[in-house]
Scaffold this motif. Structure first.
Motif, short mmCIF file in Angstrom:
data_model
loop_
_atom_site.label_atom_id
_atom_site.label_comp_id
_atom_site.label_asym_id
_atom_site.label_seq_id
_atom_site.Cartn_x
_atom_site.Cartn_y
_atom_site.Cartn_z
N SER A 119 0.86 -1.18 0.00
CA SER A 119 0.00 0.00 0.00
C SER A 119 0.90 1.24 0.00
O SER A 119 2.12 1.14 0.20
N VAL A 169 -5.53 1.60 -7.00
CA VAL A 169 -6.10 1.46 -5.66
C VAL A 169 -7.44 2.15 -5.66
O VAL A 169 -7.57 3.27 -6.16
N ASP A 182 -9.00 2.46 -0.41
CA ASP A 182 -7.76 1.70 -0.20
C ASP A 182 -8.06 0.27 0.27
O ASP A 182 -7.38 -0.27 1.12
N SER A 207 -6.94 -3.35 -4.70
CA SER A 207 -5.83 -2.89 -5.54
C SER A 207 -5.32 -4.04 -6.39
O SER A 207 -5.42 -5.20 -6.02
N THR A 233 -0.14 0.47 -10.30
CA THR A 233 -0.91 -0.18 -9.24
C THR A 233 -2.12 0.70 -9.00
O THR A 233 -1.99 1.86 -8.63
#
Length: 191
Positions: A22, A151, A155, A158, A149
């Motif tokens: 993340s 997301v 959050d 992803s 990536t």
């Protein structure tokens, strides 16, 4: 996918893999300059060094040019993750290595559009500045690579998408990435 490093390939266009980090984990791993963290948290697109988490952190040479291009188009909605000991890496070939990016899903179509426009601009300049007198039919088409990536805004979901191929395929790659992300969101097969 059982192996977290296994990639699914969609023809010659795009590969997809589970995202392992993340934004908060990137920040923890890279320990960027403290003044950059608020901008990174607020941005829809964050440029992150390639190689992480398995190799040393490095941006491809030329990343600043692409960053400035995107910054002009997106303003403060774009940021980068940099540390004091950040490196750049140059690999010799006619490949435009754009790098690795974390993108919030709401900004995905805009950012993919910027990639398409930027690579078209670079391809045109490459063909016009080719130092040789060889006819265009004998020149190898430049290629491009990047990793995005995506997301979701919460959050929670992803996925990581990569493209490495001819510049002429970049538009198809962008459409494929958008479609794959929408399919993933509908199925809930993320993270």
């Amino acid at each position: 996918m059982n192996n977290p490093f296994e990639r699914e390939h969609y023809g010659e266009v795009v590969s997809i893999e589970d995202n392992l980090l993340s934004l908060e984990q990137y920040i923890e791993l890279l320990q960027p300059k403290a003044e950059l963290i608020p901008a990174m948290n607020a941005a829809s697109v964050v440029f992150v060094p390639a190689g992480i988490p398995h190799n040393p952190a490095a941006f491809p040479v030329g990343i600043l040019d692409f960053y400035q291009y995107c910054k002009k188009e997106m303003g403060d909605d774009i940021a980068y993750c940099s540390t004091l000991n950040m490196q750049t890496i140059e690999l010799c070939s006619s490949q435009l290595r754009l790098g690795k990016f974390l993108v919030k899903d709401v900004a995905l179509p805009i950012f993919l559009g910027l990639i398409v426009n930027y690579t078209s601009y670079k391809m045109q300049n490459h063909m016009e500045s080719e130092p040789t007198k060889i006819e265009a039919q004998y020149l190898e088409e430049p290629s491009v690579s990047f990793t995005v990536t995506v997301v979701d805004s919460a959050d929670v979901q992803s996925k990581t998408y990569s493209y490495e191929g001819p510049m002429s395929g970049i538009q198809e790659a962008g459409k494929t990435i958008e479609k794959l992300w929408q399919d993933e969101k509908r199925k809930g097969n993320t993270k």
